[in-house]
Design a protein around this motif. Sequence first.
Motif, PDB file in Angstrom:
ATOM      1  N   THR A 102      -5.071   0.982 -19.411  1.00 28.44           N
ATOM      2  CA  THR A 102      -4.442  -0.130 -18.643  1.00 28.44           C
ATOM      3  C   THR A 102      -5.414  -0.679 -17.584  1.00 28.44           C
ATOM      4  OG1 THR A 102      -3.682   1.754 -17.108  1.00 28.44           O
ATOM      5  CG2 THR A 102      -2.116   0.684 -18.518  1.00 28.44           C
ATOM      6  N   GLU A 103      -6.294   0.099 -17.125  1.00 24.37           N
ATOM      7  CA  GLU A 103      -7.330  -0.496 -16.272  1.00 24.37           C
ATOM      8  C   GLU A 103      -8.361  -1.562 -17.049  1.00 24.37           C
ATOM      9  OE1 GLU A 103     -10.918   0.474 -13.475  1.00 24.37           O
ATOM     10  OE2 GLU A 103     -10.026   2.230 -14.217  1.00 24.37           O
ATOM     11  N   ALA A 104      -8.532  -1.314 -18.317  1.00 27.27           N
ATOM     12  CA  ALA A 104      -9.435  -2.280 -18.958  1.00 27.27           C
ATOM     13  C   ALA A 104      -8.388  -3.374 -19.357  1.00 27.27           C
ATOM     14  CB  ALA A 104      -9.666  -1.451 -20.431  1.00 27.27           C
ATOM     15  N   ALA A 105      -7.259  -3.328 -19.803  1.00 28.09           N
ATOM     16  CA  ALA A 105      -6.208  -4.488 -20.161  1.00 28.09           C
ATOM     17  C   ALA A 105      -6.350  -5.350 -18.691  1.00 28.09           C
ATOM     18  CB  ALA A 105      -5.119  -4.052 -20.331  1.00 28.09           C
ATOM     19  N   TRP A 106      -6.376  -4.477 -17.663  1.00 33.47           N
ATOM     20  CA  TRP A 106      -6.173  -5.533 -16.415  1.00 33.47           C
ATOM     21  C   TRP A 106      -7.622  -6.317 -16.017  1.00 33.47           C
ATOM     22  CZ3 TRP A 106      -9.185  -4.241 -11.833  1.00 33.47           C
ATOM     23  CH2 TRP A 106      -8.927  -4.968 -10.912  1.00 33.47           C
ATOM     24  N   LEU A 107      -8.738  -5.658 -16.294  1.00 30.88           N
ATOM     25  CA  LEU A 107     -10.250  -6.086 -16.371  1.00 30.88           C
ATOM     26  C   LEU A 107     -10.229  -7.203 -17.268  1.00 30.88           C
ATOM     27  CD1 LEU A 107     -12.134  -2.647 -15.826  1.00 30.88           C
ATOM     28  CD2 LEU A 107     -11.930  -4.733 -14.196  1.00 30.88           C
ATOM     29  N   SER A 108      -9.756  -7.072 -18.356  1.00 36.14           N
ATOM     30  CA  SER A 108      -9.818  -8.134 -19.459  1.00 36.14           C
ATOM     31  C   SER A 108      -8.937  -9.620 -19.086  1.00 36.14           C
ATOM     32  CB  SER A 108      -9.203  -7.729 -20.644  1.00 36.14           C
ATOM     33  OG  SER A 108      -7.886  -7.684 -20.755  1.00 36.14           O
ATOM     34  N   ILE A 109      -8.149  -9.421 -17.859  1.00 32.13           N
ATOM     35  CA  ILE A 109      -7.380 -10.624 -17.888  1.00 32.13           C
ATOM     36  C   ILE A 109      -8.282 -11.669 -17.316  1.00 32.13           C
ATOM     37  CG2 ILE A 109      -5.450 -11.431 -16.580  1.00 32.13           C
ATOM     38  CD1 ILE A 109      -4.030  -8.820 -17.082  1.00 32.13           C
ATOM     39  N   GLY A 110      -9.003 -11.414 -16.277  1.00 31.97           N
ATOM     40  CA  GLY A 110      -9.775 -12.364 -15.503  1.00 31.97           C
ATOM     41  C   GLY A 110      -8.952 -13.580 -15.093  1.00 31.97           C
ATOM     42  N   LYS A 111      -9.553 -14.792 -14.998  1.00 29.02           N
ATOM     43  CA  LYS A 111      -8.715 -15.811 -14.459  1.00 29.02           C
ATOM     44  C   LYS A 111      -9.202 -17.290 -15.339  1.00 29.02           C
ATOM     45  CE  LYS A 111     -12.838 -17.483 -11.477  1.00 29.02           C
ATOM     46  NZ  LYS A 111     -12.901 -17.747 -10.003  1.00 29.02           N
ATOM     47  N   ALA A 112      -8.268 -17.835 -15.389  1.00 32.75           N
ATOM     48  CA  ALA A 112      -8.200 -18.972 -16.502  1.00 32.75           C
ATOM     49  C   ALA A 112      -9.343 -20.053 -16.004  1.00 32.75           C
ATOM     50  CB  ALA A 112      -6.812 -19.988 -16.294  1.00 32.75           C
ATOM     51  N   LYS A 125       0.840  -1.214   0.161  1.00 33.41           N
ATOM     52  CA  LYS A 125      -0.074  -0.065   0.054  1.00 33.41           C
ATOM     53  C   LYS A 125       0.637   1.186   0.042  1.00 33.41           C
ATOM     54  CE  LYS A 125      -4.268  -1.649   1.992  1.00 33.41           C
ATOM     55  NZ  LYS A 125      -5.024  -1.526   3.338  1.00 33.41           N
ATOM     56  N   ILE A 126       0.368   2.122  -0.790  1.00 34.52           N
ATOM     57  CA  ILE A 126       1.305   3.712  -0.956  1.00 34.52           C
ATOM     58  C   ILE A 126      -0.042   4.513  -0.623  1.00 34.52           C
ATOM     59  CG2 ILE A 126       2.271   5.274  -2.273  1.00 34.52           C
ATOM     60  CD1 ILE A 126       3.813   3.089  -3.698  1.00 34.52           C
ATOM     61  N   ASP A 127       0.106   5.351   0.467  1.00 37.37           N
ATOM     62  CA  ASP A 127      -0.885   6.399   0.850  1.00 37.37           C
ATOM     63  C   ASP A 127      -2.400   5.908   0.886  1.00 37.37           C
ATOM     64  OD1 ASP A 127      -1.371   8.919   1.464  1.00 37.37           O
ATOM     65  OD2 ASP A 127      -1.439   9.684  -0.351  1.00 37.37           O
ATOM     66  N   GLY A 128      -2.418   4.491   1.395  1.00 36.35           N
ATOM     67  CA  GLY A 128      -3.779   3.964   1.413  1.00 36.35           C
ATOM     68  C   GLY A 128      -4.220   3.274   0.166  1.00 36.35           C
ATOM     69  N   ARG A 129      -3.454   3.211  -0.872  1.00 38.42           N
ATOM     70  CA  ARG A 129      -3.796   2.785  -2.056  1.00 38.42           C
ATOM     71  C   ARG A 129      -3.029   0.986  -2.144  1.00 38.42           C
ATOM     72  NH1 ARG A 129      -4.253   0.428  -6.992  1.00 38.42           N
ATOM     73  NH2 ARG A 129      -4.646   1.590  -8.698  1.00 38.42           N
ATOM     74  N   ALA A 130      -3.963  -0.015  -2.380  1.00 38.07           N
ATOM     75  CA  ALA A 130      -3.330  -1.147  -2.539  1.00 38.07           C
ATOM     76  C   ALA A 130      -2.632  -1.430  -4.049  1.00 38.07           C
ATOM     77  CB  ALA A 130      -4.503  -2.173  -2.252  1.00 38.07           C
ATOM     78  N   ILE A 131      -1.716  -2.023  -3.752  1.00 38.54           N
ATOM     79  CA  ILE A 131      -0.889  -2.383  -5.287  1.00 38.54           C
ATOM     80  C   ILE A 131      -0.680  -3.680  -5.251  1.00 38.54           C
ATOM     81  CG2 ILE A 131       0.996  -1.785  -6.788  1.00 38.54           C
ATOM     82  CD1 ILE A 131       1.177   1.085  -5.022  1.00 38.54           C
ATOM     83  N   GLY A 132      -0.873  -4.400  -6.499  1.00 38.33           N
ATOM     84  CA  GLY A 132      -0.804  -5.772  -6.779  1.00 38.33           C
ATOM     85  C   GLY A 132      -1.599  -6.298  -7.739  1.00 38.33           C
ATOM     86  N   PRO A 133      -1.493  -7.779  -8.014  1.00 33.27           N
ATOM     87  CA  PRO A 133      -2.210  -8.362  -9.244  1.00 33.27           C
ATOM     88  C   PRO A 133      -3.717  -8.150  -8.775  1.00 33.27           C
ATOM     89  CG  PRO A 133      -0.362  -9.511  -8.536  1.00 33.27           C
ATOM     90  CD  PRO A 133      -0.374  -8.561  -7.317  1.00 33.27           C
ATOM     91  N   ALA A 134      -4.174  -8.165  -7.668  1.00 30.26           N
ATOM     92  CA  ALA A 134      -5.590  -8.083  -7.229  1.00 30.26           C
ATOM     93  C   ALA A 134      -6.144  -6.829  -7.697  1.00 30.26           C
ATOM     94  CB  ALA A 134      -5.922  -8.641  -6.200  1.00 30.26           C
ATOM     95  N   HIS A 135      -5.434  -5.679  -7.935  1.00 27.77           N
ATOM     96  CA  HIS A 135      -5.912  -4.202  -7.864  1.00 27.77           C
ATOM     97  C   HIS A 135      -5.684  -3.851  -9.433  1.00 27.77           C
ATOM     98  CE1 HIS A 135      -6.583  -4.782  -3.663  1.00 27.77           C
ATOM     99  NE2 HIS A 135      -5.251  -5.147  -3.405  1.00 27.77           N
ATOM    100  N   LYS A 136      -6.472  -2.735  -9.779  1.00 27.42           N
ATOM    101  CA  LYS A 136      -6.332  -2.132 -10.929  1.00 27.42           C
ATOM    102  C   LYS A 136      -4.829  -1.566 -10.997  1.00 27.42           C
ATOM    103  CE  LYS A 136      -7.953   2.517 -10.188  1.00 27.42           C
ATOM    104  NZ  LYS A 136      -8.994   3.458 -10.738  1.00 27.42           N
ATOM    105  N   PRO A 137      -4.270  -1.378 -12.203  1.00 25.54           N
ATOM    106  CA  PRO A 137      -2.858  -0.861 -12.065  1.00 25.54           C
ATOM    107  C   PRO A 137      -2.815   0.596 -11.687  1.00 25.54           C
ATOM    108  CG  PRO A 137      -3.556  -1.794 -14.350  1.00 25.54           C
ATOM    109  CD  PRO A 137      -4.632  -1.603 -13.475  1.00 25.54           C
TER     110      PRO A 137
END
Length: 351
Positions: free
Chosen positions: A265-275, A5-17
């Motif tokens: 980049t957010e749209a690309a992240w949303l498009s990945i989903g799960k296998a 987390k930076i400044d309260g914003r979570a960063i990682g694969p489960a979160h938008k870029p």
Amino acid sequence: MKEIKIDGRAIGPAHKPYIIAELSANHNGSIEKAFETIEMAKKAGADAIKLQTYTPDTMTINCDKEDFQVKGGLWDGYKLYDLYKWAHTPFEWHKAMFEKAREIGITVFSTPFDESAVDLLEELDAPAYKIASFELTDLPLIKRVAQTGKPMIMSTGMANYQEISEAVTTARENGCDELVVLHCISGYPSPVEQANLATIPKIENDFNCIAGLSDHTLGTVVSVASIAMGASLIEKHVTMSRAEKGPDSEFSLEPQELATLCRETEAAWLSIGKAGYERKPVEEASMKFRRSIYFVRSIKAGDAISKSDIRRVRPGYGLPPKYFDELIGKRVNKDVDFGDATSWELIENDN
């Protein structure tokens, strides 16, 4: 490591870029231009605005020898000292820039280039630190930054495996528990064909960290593509206008391009989903347009079905096409008309 987390914003694969707009030297010596760029980054949707904290004297020495002359590339002909004198963000601006960013609600932090910069940024309560590619081998600096206990982001331009490993180890051994390592090619600009985005998942695996991209290519294509390779954080230089010809303007995004980067980049992240092979909700309405077996001739109860009585056609309300051969020779238990869908309820039980 799943997230930081930076400044309260979570960063990682489960979160938008997480998108960092790098102001760098594109204020062109004007604090008003710096303020305008901070406001632009917020409006475009970036998560953070990042500064660079150095003076020409903390970066190099004022020497005319050949070692200190830039030859080739974007800054050809400059003496290092003069380049950094042109490009630096004055220490005395930092407090006002931090206040401006916090006032409008965008996270602000910086890349320190020596310990005096870290001291200044600590006074301003910077929520995170970035280590530049060129400083990745400056282990004493990394040690000092890690000792703040703040999240760290490291760029890896020019670095080999051993150099990255030494930097990561130094950070972790000195108190850094939240780390993002950015794949980076230190070309200004970098050719697309040398972006080598396949390194991103390797960084994540080799160093057990969140991986991202510091992108110096032109445009946004490489950044968007990096999301599919696992990048959780994107850093991109920004400028109000490349026509202003700042030190880094040639490879920086203009306002509309930054907005596109944030959106795509957010749209690309949303498009990945799960296998998986599960049918998605949006597909349900299309199911009726699959092929299935229909009667194409009217036949009477007790008649045997011939090959000419049925066809595999759209829509999909009849029996699946795989039963076509099985239906041949079966008898119907009631009259059927042209255009009726086949079903097992219409077929006489052989028993």
